[in-house]
Design a protein around this motif. Structure first.
Motif, PDB file in Angstrom:
ATOM      1  N   LEU A 112      -3.627   4.393  -2.496  1.00 44.69           N
ATOM      2  CA  LEU A 112      -4.457   4.996  -1.629  1.00 44.69           C
ATOM      3  C   LEU A 112      -4.322   6.382  -1.253  1.00 44.69           C
ATOM      4  N   ALA A 113      -5.340   7.201  -1.182  1.00 49.10           N
ATOM      5  CA  ALA A 113      -4.975   8.744  -0.935  1.00 49.10           C
ATOM      6  C   ALA A 113      -4.302   9.340  -2.073  1.00 49.10           C
TER       7      ALA A 113
ATOM      8  N   THR B 184     -11.229  -0.191  -1.788  1.00 54.99           N
ATOM      9  CA  THR B 184     -10.830  -0.598  -0.511  1.00 54.99           C
ATOM     10  C   THR B 184     -11.254  -1.883  -0.568  1.00 54.99           C
TER      11      THR B 184
ATOM     12  N   LEU C  12      -0.303  -8.473  11.776  1.00 54.43           N
ATOM     13  CA  LEU C  12      -0.389  -7.375  10.704  1.00 54.43           C
ATOM     14  C   LEU C  12      -0.702  -6.006  11.744  1.00 54.43           C
TER      15      LEU C  12
ATOM     16  N   GLY D 276     -13.213  -1.519   4.229  1.00 54.60           N
ATOM     17  CA  GLY D 276     -12.771  -2.563   2.946  1.00 54.60           C
ATOM     18  C   GLY D 276     -12.166  -3.864   3.551  1.00 54.60           C
ATOM     19  N   LEU D 277     -11.486  -3.885   4.565  1.00 51.44           N
ATOM     20  CA  LEU D 277     -10.855  -5.170   4.987  1.00 51.44           C
ATOM     21  C   LEU D 277     -11.895  -6.014   5.572  1.00 51.44           C
TER      22      LEU D 277
ATOM     23  N   PHE E 234      -8.929  -4.166  -2.059  1.00 50.48           N
ATOM     24  CA  PHE E 234      -7.539  -4.169  -1.367  1.00 50.48           C
ATOM     25  C   PHE E 234      -7.764  -5.038  -0.250  1.00 50.48           C
TER      26      PHE E 234
ATOM     27  N   VAL F 281      -0.948  -1.840  11.224  1.00 48.13           N
ATOM     28  CA  VAL F 281      -0.508  -0.685  10.313  1.00 48.13           C
ATOM     29  C   VAL F 281      -1.134   0.712  11.251  1.00 48.13           C
ATOM     30  N   GLY F 282      -0.388   1.731  11.125  1.00 53.13           N
ATOM     31  CA  GLY F 282      -0.596   3.020  11.615  1.00 53.13           C
ATOM     32  C   GLY F 282      -1.038   4.069  10.727  1.00 53.13           C
TER      33      GLY F 282
ATOM     34  N   LEU G 186       0.847  -1.212   0.151  1.00 55.28           N
ATOM     35  CA  LEU G 186      -0.037  -0.037  -0.004  1.00 55.28           C
ATOM     36  C   LEU G 186       0.864   1.155   0.173  1.00 55.28           C
TER      37      LEU G 186
ATOM     38  N   PHE H 117       2.508  -1.832   4.344  1.00 54.95           N
ATOM     39  CA  PHE H 117       1.884  -0.345   4.482  1.00 54.95           C
ATOM     40  C   PHE H 117       2.785   0.508   4.498  1.00 54.95           C
TER      41      PHE H 117
ATOM     42  N   ARG I  90     -12.106   3.924   6.613  1.00 58.07           N
ATOM     43  CA  ARG I  90     -12.383   3.521   5.175  1.00 58.07           C
ATOM     44  C   ARG I  90     -11.963   2.096   4.997  1.00 58.07           C
ATOM     45  N   VAL I  91     -10.324   2.041   4.966  1.00 49.75           N
ATOM     46  CA  VAL I  91      -9.698   0.958   4.823  1.00 49.75           C
ATOM     47  C   VAL I  91     -10.232  -0.040   5.958  1.00 49.75           C
TER      48      VAL I  91
ATOM     49  N   SER J 136     -10.417   7.374  -3.762  1.00 50.64           N
ATOM     50  CA  SER J 136      -9.480   8.550  -3.820  1.00 50.64           C
ATOM     51  C   SER J 136      -8.995   8.913  -5.024  1.00 50.64           C
TER      52      SER J 136
ATOM     53  N   ARG K 247      -3.803   7.347  14.564  1.00 49.28           N
ATOM     54  CA  ARG K 247      -2.925   8.264  15.390  1.00 49.28           C
ATOM     55  C   ARG K 247      -3.056   9.647  15.254  1.00 49.28           C
ATOM     56  N   LYS K 248      -3.805  10.176  14.058  1.00 54.61           N
ATOM     57  CA  LYS K 248      -4.077  11.283  13.913  1.00 54.61           C
ATOM     58  C   LYS K 248      -5.390  11.912  14.083  1.00 54.61           C
TER      59      LYS K 248
ATOM     60  N   THR L 151       1.932  -8.287   3.323  1.00 50.03           N
ATOM     61  CA  THR L 151       1.259  -6.924   2.970  1.00 50.03           C
ATOM     62  C   THR L 151       2.381  -5.903   3.597  1.00 50.03           C
TER      63      THR L 151
ATOM     64  N   ILE M  86       2.807   4.088   5.132  1.00 48.99           N
ATOM     65  CA  ILE M  86       2.333   5.239   5.464  1.00 48.99           C
ATOM     66  C   ILE M  86       3.051   6.220   6.378  1.00 48.99           C
ATOM     67  N   PRO M  87       3.303   7.299   6.002  1.00 48.08           N
ATOM     68  CA  PRO M  87       4.228   8.003   6.984  1.00 48.08           C
ATOM     69  C   PRO M  87       3.931   8.272   8.199  1.00 48.08           C
TER      70      PRO M  87
ATOM     71  N   PHE N 133       0.670   5.373   0.232  1.00 51.63           N
ATOM     72  CA  PHE N 133      -0.283   6.195   0.820  1.00 51.63           C
ATOM     73  C   PHE N 133       0.171   7.984   0.192  1.00 51.63           C
TER      74      PHE N 133
ATOM     75  N   GLU O 220      -9.149   8.031   6.262  1.00 49.20           N
ATOM     76  CA  GLU O 220      -8.924   6.809   5.326  1.00 49.20           C
ATOM     77  C   GLU O 220      -8.462   5.597   6.252  1.00 49.20           C
TER      78      GLU O 220
ATOM     79  N   CYS P 120      -7.417   3.328  -5.627  1.00 53.27           N
ATOM     80  CA  CYS P 120      -8.509   3.284  -4.822  1.00 53.27           C
ATOM     81  C   CYS P 120      -9.599   4.151  -5.731  1.00 53.27           C
TER      82      CYS P 120
END
Lengths: 133, 118
Positions: free
Chosen positions: A44-45, A115, B114, B28-29, A118, B116-117, A11, A130, B24-25, A95, B10-11, A128, A132-133, A13, B21, A92
């Protein structure tokens, strides 16, 4: 030619010029495909911009044209018999819609996805990542 | 194959769309049979402030996704200590979250391969 020793989903982002995530995803994908694995990069995004054809020719002193590289790698690895590359690029739908990207705006081989698709990729994948920052 | 995932939010609901997002994800999952455990932590706890309305500052509302999450019988967790550090008591929090302790968060993280952040 048979692919898919394993399945990897990545993924992304952020936009190609925002972080090195897209570059990292492509390099990991190249290595994995080289080992016979199947890889899907999912945008995504702002990650959907990795598939934007209008970014193919963006020139910047510090940034290689990543979008073009993605398109070229998918073309280069395409199986003549099936027409499919072991590297897939999905973005997406929501997005994309938010950023005015339609299917015709995408590089060859990239597809508008969702999604939920996904989610199915995550379910089916051996690993998988991810980014993402 | 992954059939479960832990999603860390986290945000806050404004400043970026990351938490939007994340929800939303998660849906989807869920649709793809990947069970998502959502945990609000850090500034992510502000997503659960009772009556929070990002639309007032021009940000998209997450209510639709939160309603869907609740309909899917997913109960997002919230790290109580992070809320308290931000001046939020349980009474300030919306009903859709379940406050947990940091030690509970550790157990959740250990139970997932698994994570994710957003």
């Amino acid at each position: 030619m048979k692919f898919a020793l394993g399945k990897l989903t990545i993924l992304v982002f952020t936009a190609p010029e925002h972080t090195e995530h897209g570059r990292f995803a492509l390099e990991v994908a190249k290595a994995a495909v080289g080992k016979g694995h199947e890889v899907t990069i999912f945008g995504l995004a702002d990650g959907v911009f990795h598939a934007a054809s209008f970014l193919e020719d963006v020139k910047h002193a510090d940034i290689k044209p990543l979008t073009r590289e993605l398109a070229e790698f998918m073309e280069k690895t395409r199986d003549p018999a099936t027409g499919e590359s072991p590297l897939k690029l999905g973005v997406c739908s929501r997005s994309s819609e938010e950023r005015n990207l339609d299917q015709e705006d995408l590089i060859p081989g990239a597809v508008i996805s969702s999604t939920s698709k996904f989610g199915a990729l995550v379910y089916d994948s051996d690993r998988t990542l991810f980014l993402i920052p | 194959m992954a059939d479960k995932i832990c999603i860390l939010v986290r945000k806050p609901p404004v400043g970026s769309k990351d938490s939007f997002e994340a929800f939303r994800v998660s849906l989807g999952l869920y649709v793809a049979d990947v069970a998502a455990t959502i945990v609000l932590l850090g500034d992510g706890v502000f997503n659960a402030v009772r009556g929070v309305d990002p639309e007032r500052v021009g940000r998209p509302s997450m209510q639709l996704f939160i309603d869907e999450v609740v309909d899917c019988e997913i109960t997002p967790k919230l790290v109580r200590e992070d809320a308290q550090e931000r001046g939020l008591s349980d009474a300030d929090l919306a009903d859709f979250v379940e406050p947990i302790s940091r030690s509970d968060l550790g157990k959740i993280l250990r139970a997932h391969e698994l994570i994710v952040g957003f």
